[in-house]
Design a protein around this motif. Structure first.
Motif, short mmCIF file in Angstrom:
data_model
loop_
_atom_site.label_atom_id
_atom_site.label_comp_id
_atom_site.label_asym_id
_atom_site.label_seq_id
_atom_site.Cartn_x
_atom_site.Cartn_y
_atom_site.Cartn_z
N SER A 87 0.86 -1.19 0.00
CA SER A 87 0.00 0.00 0.00
C SER A 87 0.89 1.24 0.00
CB SER A 87 -0.89 0.01 1.24
OG SER A 87 -0.11 0.33 2.38
N PRO A 88 0.33 2.41 -0.30
CA PRO A 88 1.18 3.60 -0.29
C PRO A 88 1.74 3.91 1.09
CG PRO A 88 -1.11 4.17 -0.81
CD PRO A 88 -1.01 2.69 -0.76
N LYS A 89 1.04 3.49 2.14
CA LYS A 89 1.56 3.70 3.50
C LYS A 89 2.64 2.70 3.87
CE LYS A 89 -2.57 5.84 5.34
NZ LYS A 89 -3.67 5.77 6.28
N ARG A 90 2.59 1.49 3.24
CA ARG A 90 3.58 0.45 3.50
C ARG A 90 3.94 -0.26 2.21
NH1 ARG A 90 2.47 -2.67 8.98
NH2 ARG A 90 4.67 -3.05 8.63
N PRO A 91 4.68 0.42 1.32
CA PRO A 91 5.05 -0.22 0.05
C PRO A 91 5.98 -1.41 0.30
CG PRO A 91 5.58 2.15 0.04
CD PRO A 91 5.18 1.78 1.43
N ARG A 92 5.77 -2.45 -0.47
CA ARG A 92 6.66 -3.61 -0.40
C ARG A 92 8.02 -3.24 -1.00
NH1 ARG A 92 4.14 -8.84 0.15
NH2 ARG A 92 5.82 -9.63 -1.15
N PRO A 93 9.07 -3.98 -0.67
CA PRO A 93 10.40 -3.66 -1.21
C PRO A 93 10.43 -3.56 -2.73
CG PRO A 93 10.62 -5.22 0.59
CD PRO A 93 9.14 -5.05 0.34
N ALA A 94 9.73 -4.45 -3.44
CA ALA A 94 9.73 -4.39 -4.91
C ALA A 94 9.13 -3.08 -5.40
CB ALA A 94 8.97 -5.58 -5.49
N ALA A 95 8.11 -2.58 -4.74
CA ALA A 95 7.50 -1.31 -5.14
C ALA A 95 8.42 -0.14 -4.83
CB ALA A 95 6.15 -1.13 -4.44
N ARG A 96 9.03 -0.15 -3.67
CA ARG A 96 9.98 0.93 -3.32
C ARG A 96 11.14 0.96 -4.32
NH1 ARG A 96 9.26 -0.98 1.99
NH2 ARG A 96 11.34 -1.88 1.97
N GLU A 97 11.63 -0.22 -4.67
CA GLU A 97 12.75 -0.31 -5.61
C GLU A 97 12.34 0.18 -6.99
OE1 GLU A 97 15.29 -1.68 -8.67
OE2 GLU A 97 13.33 -2.59 -8.35
N LEU A 98 11.16 -0.21 -7.46
CA LEU A 98 10.68 0.24 -8.76
C LEU A 98 10.55 1.76 -8.78
CD1 LEU A 98 7.90 -1.21 -10.97
CD2 LEU A 98 7.86 1.18 -10.36
N ILE A 99 9.96 2.32 -7.76
CA ILE A 99 9.78 3.78 -7.69
C ILE A 99 11.14 4.48 -7.69
CG2 ILE A 99 9.00 5.68 -6.20
CD1 ILE A 99 6.60 3.82 -5.46
#
Length: 170
Positions: A87-99
């Protein structure tokens, strides 16, 4: 240039409500954020507009060849997709890395079946909700993202109706 619209859909799980095609009829692009279920869903969407797609956790067989992440430029904005992102409040590592790596203007995600709009840094995070009949959700959703001429965003949530109301349809 004017307003450019992008259809956002996820979690169709092998079934596409014709309402989606109708409400997307004026979009210039469609992003499917995974859990496609059957390739026919994508073929039908491609009849409406070009489609950018990522595979979800249920997408095996012929769908296993779709990428886990994808990006497309629409009206000067980078729109990326990733199925399982948190979620935007708790992005998973893959999402943080992609961003961090791609720096998209918009990240379209799926998996949770819960419509969410938020921000992670400067990135607009959108989960359009589940459009299919499979899952715990009670309502089915999609979304239309509007990229305004000045580069700002607006969005319409598309309510497709109760999940159970469409069980008898093909």
């Amino acid at each position: 240039m004017g307003r450019t619209s992008v259809g956002l859909v996820s979690d169709t799980h092998g079934w596409l409500d014709e309402q989606v095609c109708e409400v997307f009829k004026n979009v210039s692009h469609i992003v499917h954020a995974g859990d496609i279920g059957r390739e026919e869903v994508l073929h039908r969407l491609e009849e409406v507009a070009p489609v950018t797609v990522v595979r979800g956790n249920i997408d095996g067989g012929e769908l296993r060849f779709y990428p886990l992440e994808a990006s497309v430029m629409v009206a000067g904005k980078k729109i990326s997709a990733l199925h399982i992102a948190g979620s935007p409040k708790r992005p998973r590592p893959a999402a943080r890395e992609l961003i961090s790596r791609l720096r998209p203007d918009v990240l379209v995600v799926g998996h949770s079946h819960i419509p969410v709009v938020g921000k992670v840094g400067p990135t607009l995070w959108i989960n359009p909700g589940a459009a299919g009949r499979v899952g715990f959700h009670t309502e089915r959703y999609a979304a239309i993202l509007h990229i305004e001429e000045d580069g700002s965003f607006a969005m319409d949530r598309v309510v497709l109706g109760p999940r159970s109301a469409s069980l008898e349809k093909g």
